[in-house]
Design a protein around this motif. Structure first.
Motif, mmCIF file in Angstrom:
data_model
loop_
_atom_site.group_PDB
_atom_site.id
_atom_site.type_symbol
_atom_site.label_atom_id
_atom_site.label_comp_id
_atom_site.label_asym_id
_atom_site.label_seq_id
_atom_site.Cartn_x
_atom_site.Cartn_y
_atom_site.Cartn_z
ATOM 1 N N GLY A 217 0.840 -1.188 0.000
ATOM 2 C CA GLY A 217 0.000 0.000 0.000
ATOM 3 C C GLY A 217 0.875 1.237 0.000
ATOM 4 N N ILE A 218 0.271 2.369 0.339
ATOM 5 C CA ILE A 218 0.960 3.651 0.264
ATOM 6 C C ILE A 218 0.768 4.413 1.568
ATOM 7 C CG2 ILE A 218 1.139 5.838 -1.001
ATOM 8 C CD1 ILE A 218 -0.126 4.398 -3.406
ATOM 9 N N ALA A 219 1.848 4.976 2.083
ATOM 10 C CA ALA A 219 1.762 5.825 3.281
ATOM 11 C C ALA A 219 1.207 7.182 2.889
ATOM 12 C CB ALA A 219 3.136 5.982 3.915
ATOM 13 N N ILE A 220 0.242 7.654 3.648
ATOM 14 C CA ILE A 220 -0.399 8.938 3.372
ATOM 15 C C ILE A 220 -0.461 9.752 4.667
ATOM 16 C CG2 ILE A 220 -2.520 10.104 2.653
ATOM 17 C CD1 ILE A 220 -1.125 8.696 0.346
ATOM 18 N N ARG A 221 0.015 10.991 4.607
ATOM 19 C CA ARG A 221 -0.060 11.875 5.766
ATOM 20 C C ARG A 221 -1.206 12.859 5.602
ATOM 21 N NH1 ARG A 221 3.456 11.281 9.559
ATOM 22 N NH2 ARG A 221 5.404 10.174 9.144
ATOM 23 N N LYS A 222 -1.991 12.984 6.690
ATOM 24 C CA LYS A 222 -3.054 13.982 6.746
ATOM 25 C C LYS A 222 -2.827 14.785 8.018
ATOM 26 C CE LYS A 222 -6.335 10.791 4.522
ATOM 27 N NZ LYS A 222 -7.676 10.152 4.593
ATOM 28 N N GLY A 223 -2.168 15.915 7.858
ATOM 29 C CA GLY A 223 -1.759 16.673 9.033
ATOM 30 C C GLY A 223 -0.730 15.884 9.827
ATOM 31 N N ARG A 229 -2.923 3.684 2.802
ATOM 32 C CA ARG A 229 -3.862 3.629 1.679
ATOM 33 C C ARG A 229 -3.628 2.323 0.940
ATOM 34 N NH1 ARG A 229 -4.261 9.089 -1.322
ATOM 35 N NH2 ARG A 229 -5.558 9.460 0.527
ATOM 36 N N ASN A 230 -4.628 1.452 0.945
ATOM 37 C CA ASN A 230 -4.423 0.117 0.390
ATOM 38 C C ASN A 230 -5.734 -0.456 -0.121
ATOM 39 O OD1 ASN A 230 -5.287 -2.260 2.677
ATOM 40 N ND2 ASN A 230 -5.105 -0.160 3.431
ATOM 41 N N THR A 243 -6.621 3.559 6.082
ATOM 42 C CA THR A 243 -6.726 3.023 7.439
ATOM 43 C C THR A 243 -5.635 3.656 8.295
ATOM 44 O OG1 THR A 243 -7.457 0.893 6.525
ATOM 45 C CG2 THR A 243 -6.724 0.904 8.820
ATOM 46 N N PRO A 244 -5.950 4.086 9.523
ATOM 47 C CA PRO A 244 -4.890 4.603 10.395
ATOM 48 C C PRO A 244 -3.705 3.642 10.422
ATOM 49 C CG PRO A 244 -7.018 4.977 11.406
ATOM 50 C CD PRO A 244 -7.276 4.129 10.179
ATOM 51 N N PHE A 245 -2.513 4.166 10.199
ATOM 52 C CA PHE A 245 -1.330 3.336 9.959
ATOM 53 C C PHE A 245 -1.069 2.344 11.085
ATOM 54 C CE2 PHE A 245 3.182 2.383 9.493
ATOM 55 C CZ PHE A 245 3.296 2.206 8.118
ATOM 56 N N MET A 246 -0.977 2.809 12.300
ATOM 57 C CA MET A 246 -0.639 1.916 13.402
ATOM 58 C C MET A 246 -1.780 0.975 13.750
ATOM 59 S SD MET A 246 2.454 2.145 13.966
ATOM 60 C CE MET A 246 2.503 1.070 15.399
#
Length: 261
Positions: A217-223, A229-230, A243-246
């Protein structure tokens, strides 16, 4: 009913071998590709990471669909473009190619470079493994797992494609010896998370012999928040989601982090 276009690829690409490769793309995918490319052209001043974030956002909600590619050891390979449904690997293929494309012809060229080793459209030349993205030519990304992301990364020597009990996951291709670097999920501290860039490609490390990752998937930062993102195959989702990463990583063995070139 989908309308599919079967076009000799050499008529579309400015640089290709004498052999003609058929392209399979329906009208819906062709229209969406053009809209995304137009948006990219309007944002050319953005960084590569920002373009990956923007392109991948256009796929949110796209249904999960496995086995969309055409080709096998016995069936001729076709260059498939199908945005009606994606799995985790085709999702990354399309995002990586589109985020570098100046026009539709360029997109086909970039997709060939992203999906296939040595730019040759053939089943045996597919980049079947996530780590092929940095270990095979042309390279799509660099492995930043150890040197940039975390000093706690571990290295496991694997024989990719070789099953624990013998035999191959993909009989038509060989076995590839490769060191797989990953960060155990328990070592994903704040320093490691801060080093992950929005737009980084994240593979979920697999403990199985013969495999490097089980999902991508892809890491996405929002603030201040980091998301994964997968393409979720879970029954409650079955689409491209954030989905929240952790939260996603809680039950996973670890991650492999690649950064797009």
């Amino acid at each position: 009913m989908r309308l599919y276009l079967l076009i000799p690829l050499c008529l579309l690409l400015s640089a290709c071998s004498p052999k003609k490769y058929p392209l399979t793309m329906d009208a819906i995918s062709a229209d969406k590709a053009q809209h995304i490319i137009n948006d990219i052209q309007a944002q050319r001043q953005d960084s590569r990471e920002e373009l990956i974030e923007q392109v991948s956002q256009s796929f949110l909600g796209t249904p999960y669909q496995a086995n969309t590619l055409i080709g096998s050891a016995t069936e001729p390979e076709k260059l498939v473009v199908d945005f009606n449904g994606v799995d985790c690997f085709t999702f990354l293929d399309y995002v990586n190619a589109l985020s570098q494309s100046a026009n539709r012809t360029d997109f086909f060229n970039q997709l060939v470079k992203t999906r296939y080793k040595n730019g040759k459209v053939a089943f045996v030349n597919r980049k079947h493994f996530f780590t092929d993205w940095f270990a095979s030519q042309p390279r799509n990304a660099v492995d930043v797992t150890a040197h940039i992301i975390s000093p706690k990364a571990k290295v496991v020597h694997k024989h990719l494609n070789l099953k624990a009990g013998g035999g191959k996951f993909i009989p038509a291709i060989g076995v590839f010896e490769r060191d797989i670097t990953y960060i155990p999920a328990g070592d994903l501290d704040q320093a490691a998370l801060n080093a992950i860039h929005s737009g980084d490609y994240i593979g979920i490390y697999s403990k199985l012999d013969g495999l490097d990752v089980s999902h991508v998937g892809i890491a996405i930062r929002k603030g201040d928040d980091l998301y994964y993102r997968n393409v979720s195959s879970l029954q409650r989702n079955r689409r491209v989601v954030d989905t929240p990463f952790m939260e996603y990583m809680q039950s996973k063995p670890g991650i492999v982090v690649l950064r797009a070139l």
